[in-house]
Scaffold this active site. Structure first.
Site, PDB file in Angstrom:
ATOM      1  N   GLU A  40     -58.449  31.261  -1.750  1.00 16.38           N
ATOM      2  CA  GLU A  40     -57.674  31.324  -0.512  1.00 16.38           C
ATOM      3  C   GLU A  40     -58.530  30.753   0.620  1.00 16.38           C
ATOM      4  OE1 GLU A  40     -55.547  34.986   1.981  1.00 16.38           O
ATOM      5  OE2 GLU A  40     -57.353  35.379   0.820  1.00 16.38           O
ATOM      6  N   LYS A 106     -48.178  33.104   0.714  1.00 18.18           N
ATOM      7  CA  LYS A 106     -48.560  34.498   0.500  1.00 18.18           C
ATOM      8  C   LYS A 106     -47.472  35.439   1.010  1.00 18.18           C
ATOM      9  CE  LYS A 106     -52.556  37.492   1.577  1.00 18.18           C
ATOM     10  NZ  LYS A 106     -53.834  37.486   2.343  1.00 18.18           N
ATOM     11  N   CYS A 142     -54.769  37.019  -2.866  1.00 20.22           N
ATOM     12  CA  CYS A 142     -55.602  38.071  -2.278  1.00 20.22           C
ATOM     13  C   CYS A 142     -54.887  39.425  -2.207  1.00 20.22           C
ATOM     14  CB  CYS A 142     -56.109  37.601  -0.909  1.00 20.22           C
ATOM     15  SG  CYS A 142     -57.606  38.466  -0.350  1.00 20.22           S
TER      16      CYS A 142
END
Length: 267
Positions: A40, A106, A142
């Site tokens: 990321e 995300k 994440c």
């Protein structure tokens, strides 16, 4: 399927970070990798204003990643920032090469541990898979790793390998949480999970001068039964692993948690 983990330490310059990705891709290709996963925020680390560095998916930074993927015959996954119409950015994974060109924004934003990602980042709204070399990949970023339902959904869509770029925040117990969560998501989905973090700046004597999550390293490749098959430490590094995709079917036969789910009873 030979997969490379590019645990890099991104700086604040997208151009310099792109050059770092190119160098890493060359090394991965020399070692026979077909897939290369970067963290990321590979485009630029957290802790700086993201709006000025964000570029669209048809912009020059993404074009540079596509060129790297094509040059080395790799499927490349790299975290970048793209503009959102509401003035914020999207935390985007560019997924390109080997006949694939797609992206994942995300979904779950890191509004935790005193950090508010949603202040500057808009959430994505779709689950993404992609097929390369006969393997279906799923994608998460994440903080997504804290949400088992996303991984179960990816497994239900046919994913056998889930790629998880991250820039994990440092702090007491955070490394232990990272490993526990990655291994748990592999068990939840009975998928291989390849979790790729930003390297820890402290491991190379750098102080990013921010409380933003700039990475702790400790990337890992975890089997469908939750076994850590390979890992890196805190410092930058390249890990190349032969992932035996056929083990997914064996794991699902032995522990059929996907087949045995009864989601209608959870409502």
């Amino acid at each position: 399927m030979r997969i490379a983990v590019g645990q890099v330490l991104s700086g604040t310059s997208p151009a310099e970070n792109l050059a770092l990705l190119a160098q890493t891709a060359e090394r991965a290709a020399e070692r026979g990798a077909r897939v290369l996963v970067f963290p990321e925020a590979a485009m630029a680390r957290f802790g700086i204003p993201l709006g000025p560095v964000a570029q669209p998916l048809d912009g020059p930074w993404a074009a540079g990643v596509r060129e790297i993927a094509a040059r080395h015959g790799l499927l490349v996954v790299a975290g970048m920032f793209t503009p959102d119409p509401d003035g914020r950015v999207r935390n985007t994974l560019l997924i390109t090469g080997r006949g694939v060109d797609t992206s994942y924004d995300k979904v779950h934003l890191f509004d935790a541990f005193g950090f508010t990602e949603s202040r500057t980042v808009a959430p994505g709204g779709r689950v993404v898979t992609a097929d390369a070399d006969g393997v279906r990949f799923g994608f998460a970023t994440c903080y997504d790793v804290r949400f088992p339902e996303l991984f179960v959904r990816l497994a239900g869509l046919g994913a056998r390998v889930i790629l998880v770029p991250a820039s994990w925040g440092a702090g007491e117990g955070k490394r232990e949480q990272w490993e526990l969560l990655v291994r748990a998501r592999a068990l939840d989905s009975t998928c291989w999970v390849v979790a790729v973090g930003q390297a820890d700046p402290a491991a190379v004597g750098e102080d990013p001068g921010t409380s933003a999550p700039t990475g702790i390293g400790h990337s890992m490749v975890v089997s469908p039964l939750g076994e850590v098959r390979a890992r890196l430490g805190a410092e930058p590094g390249l890990l190349v692993v032969d992932v035996e995709v056929g083990q997914v079917a064996a794991a699902r036969s032995s522990v059929p948690v996907i087949a045995n789910r009864r989601p209608e009873t959870y409502r």
